[in-house]
Design a protein around this motif. Structure first.
Motif, PDB file in Angstrom:
ATOM      1  N   GLN A  72     -61.196 -40.680  35.994  1.00  0.00           N
ATOM      2  CA  GLN A  72     -59.747 -40.541  36.192  1.00  0.00           C
ATOM      3  C   GLN A  72     -59.519 -39.503  37.285  1.00  0.00           C
ATOM      4  O   GLN A  72     -60.159 -38.444  37.287  1.00  0.00           O
ATOM      5  CB  GLN A  72     -59.145 -40.034  34.856  1.00  0.00           C
ATOM      6  N   LYS A  73     -58.614 -39.803  38.210  1.00  0.00           N
ATOM      7  CA  LYS A  73     -58.405 -38.905  39.348  1.00  0.00           C
ATOM      8  C   LYS A  73     -57.659 -37.636  38.937  1.00  0.00           C
ATOM      9  O   LYS A  73     -56.695 -37.704  38.179  1.00  0.00           O
ATOM     10  CB  LYS A  73     -57.636 -39.647  40.436  1.00  0.00           C
ATOM     11  N   SER A  80     -62.659 -37.481  38.282  1.00  0.00           N
ATOM     12  CA  SER A  80     -63.031 -37.489  39.697  1.00  0.00           C
ATOM     13  C   SER A  80     -62.054 -36.592  40.448  1.00  0.00           C
ATOM     14  O   SER A  80     -60.873 -36.542  40.093  1.00  0.00           O
ATOM     15  CB  SER A  80     -62.916 -38.918  40.230  1.00  0.00           C
ATOM     16  N   ILE A  81     -62.514 -35.904  41.487  1.00  0.00           N
ATOM     17  CA  ILE A  81     -61.544 -35.126  42.266  1.00  0.00           C
ATOM     18  C   ILE A  81     -61.057 -35.902  43.492  1.00  0.00           C
ATOM     19  O   ILE A  81     -60.269 -35.390  44.270  1.00  0.00           O
ATOM     20  CB  ILE A  81     -62.055 -33.717  42.664  1.00  0.00           C
ATOM     21  N   GLY A  82     -61.487 -37.128  43.653  1.00  0.00           N
ATOM     22  CA  GLY A  82     -60.971 -37.918  44.781  1.00  0.00           C
ATOM     23  C   GLY A  82     -61.911 -39.066  45.104  1.00  0.00           C
ATOM     24  O   GLY A  82     -63.041 -39.126  44.605  1.00  0.00           O
ATOM     25  N   ASP A  83     -61.422 -39.942  45.956  1.00  0.00           N
ATOM     26  CA  ASP A  83     -62.184 -41.149  46.274  1.00  0.00           C
ATOM     27  C   ASP A  83     -63.210 -40.893  47.371  1.00  0.00           C
ATOM     28  O   ASP A  83     -63.068 -41.384  48.505  1.00  0.00           O
ATOM     29  CB  ASP A  83     -61.219 -42.272  46.678  1.00  0.00           C
ATOM     30  N   TYR A  84     -64.195 -40.101  47.056  1.00  0.00           N
ATOM     31  CA  TYR A  84     -65.330 -39.850  47.945  1.00  0.00           C
ATOM     32  C   TYR A  84     -66.463 -39.388  47.046  1.00  0.00           C
ATOM     33  O   TYR A  84     -66.238 -39.039  45.887  1.00  0.00           O
ATOM     34  CB  TYR A  84     -64.999 -38.770  49.005  1.00  0.00           C
ATOM     35  N   VAL A  85     -67.677 -39.400  47.593  1.00  0.00           N
ATOM     36  CA  VAL A  85     -68.819 -39.078  46.738  1.00  0.00           C
ATOM     37  C   VAL A  85     -69.447 -37.758  47.178  1.00  0.00           C
ATOM     38  O   VAL A  85     -69.853 -37.603  48.325  1.00  0.00           O
ATOM     39  CB  VAL A  85     -69.869 -40.217  46.767  1.00  0.00           C
ATOM     40  N   LEU A  86     -69.490 -36.818  46.254  1.00  0.00           N
ATOM     41  CA  LEU A  86     -70.136 -35.525  46.492  1.00  0.00           C
ATOM     42  C   LEU A  86     -71.580 -35.607  46.023  1.00  0.00           C
ATOM     43  O   LEU A  86     -71.970 -36.548  45.336  1.00  0.00           O
ATOM     44  CB  LEU A  86     -69.419 -34.435  45.687  1.00  0.00           C
ATOM     45  N   GLY A  87     -72.359 -34.573  46.346  1.00  0.00           N
ATOM     46  CA  GLY A  87     -73.752 -34.560  45.902  1.00  0.00           C
ATOM     47  C   GLY A  87     -73.891 -34.159  44.446  1.00  0.00           C
ATOM     48  O   GLY A  87     -74.904 -34.427  43.804  1.00  0.00           O
ATOM     49  N   GLY A  88     -72.880 -33.480  43.917  1.00  0.00           N
ATOM     50  CA  GLY A  88     -72.978 -33.011  42.531  1.00  0.00           C
ATOM     51  C   GLY A  88     -71.613 -32.615  42.003  1.00  0.00           C
ATOM     52  O   GLY A  88     -70.640 -32.501  42.767  1.00  0.00           O
ATOM     53  N   GLY A  89     -71.541 -32.360  40.702  1.00  0.00           N
ATOM     54  CA  GLY A  89     -70.260 -32.078  40.062  1.00  0.00           C
ATOM     55  C   GLY A  89     -69.813 -30.624  40.125  1.00  0.00           C
ATOM     56  O   GLY A  89     -68.729 -30.288  39.657  1.00  0.00           O
TER      57      GLY A  89
END
Ligand code: SAM
Length: 236
Positions: free
Chosen positions: A95-96, A141-150
């Protein structure tokens, strides 16, 4: 005074050193929040303290194993005095994060953040805790992109949540009329401070007028125009 406790679980606990700074550092010092950081590898077994394995069904990358996650989360739950817990599993598939969600989380008693790495955490961790009493699981989720980690996502959520906790901001009025908080779903009007003239640009005269009703109306128009510009940029 409310005291929310935060438990952060990660294989990179050093990522959280900025939490000692600024508003969050002060909030912790003054006892408004308590923050505990846990190294997931402390729960890993074997010589290599491995926390991941190959994915069932094949595919690229590694998946974080449920075993160390289960141990780490169980330990956090067992040592908490809270009656209810929010387990936040960071994932770009969640969920954003919105201001509304941040406000909901600011009412929680206990927030646990599970920071994934690699291809993420074995999904049974979500399923298992969804079935535990007094635990509310939220995949965020913090947004529609992929980070390396949480970890960075956790810092973002914590900053958004902690500033909403009563007593954290010196002036609670700062929370009124902020972007994304206003009922009309508009962003904030532009702000100006001294000097009145800078590099040939003057502060709008109305802000110097002292007429509060006119200033309020002007700000509302500016906020609407700014929101419309943003909507055009994002194609909404
Ligand atoms: N394979 C996953 C997918 O496609 O949904 C991406 C995994 S990502 C490389 C590794 C971890 O970074 C995730 O488990 C999550 O904890 C974190 N992460 C990445 N992007 C994020 C986002 N937008 N919001 C929150 N956490 C995110």
């Amino acid at each position: 005074m409310s005291n929310i406790s935060f438990d952060l679980i990660s294989i990179f606990p050093d990522y959280f050193s900025p939490l000692k700074l600024s508003l969050i550092g002060k909030a912790e010092e003054s006892g408004l929040v308590s923050i505990n950081i846990h190294d997931l590898r402390d729960q890993a077994s074997g010589v290599h303290k491995s926390v991941d394995d190959t994915p069932y069904g094949g595919g690229a990358g590694m998946v974080m194993s449920p075993e160390p996650w289960g141990k780490a989360i169980d330990q956090v739950l067992a040592t908490s005095n809270a009656e209810s817990h929010d387990l936040i599993i960071l994932t770009p598939a969640g969920q954003k994060l919105t201001q509304q969600l941040a406000s909901e989380l600011a009412l929680s008693e206990h927030l646990i953040f599970a920071c994934g790495r690699y291809e993420g955490i074995d999904y049974r961790v979500t399923q298992y805790y969804e079935n535990q009493q007094n635990v509310r699981v939220r995949e965020v989720s913090i947004g529609d992109y992929v980070l390396g980690g949480g970890e960075v996502a956790t810092l973002v959520i914590m900053e958004a949540v902690i500033r909403l906790i009563p007593g954290v901001l010196g002036n609670p009025e700062s929370l009124v009329e902020e972007s994304h908080s206003m009922p009309e779903e508009i962003v904030e009007y532009p702000n100006f401070t001294k000097p009145a003239s800078w590099r040939g640009l003057d502060v709008p005269e109305i802000l110097l007028s002292g007429n509060h009703a006119l200033i309020k109306a002007w700000r509302f128009e500016q906020a609407k125009a700014r929101t419309a510009k943003l909507d055009r940029q994002t194609g909404e």
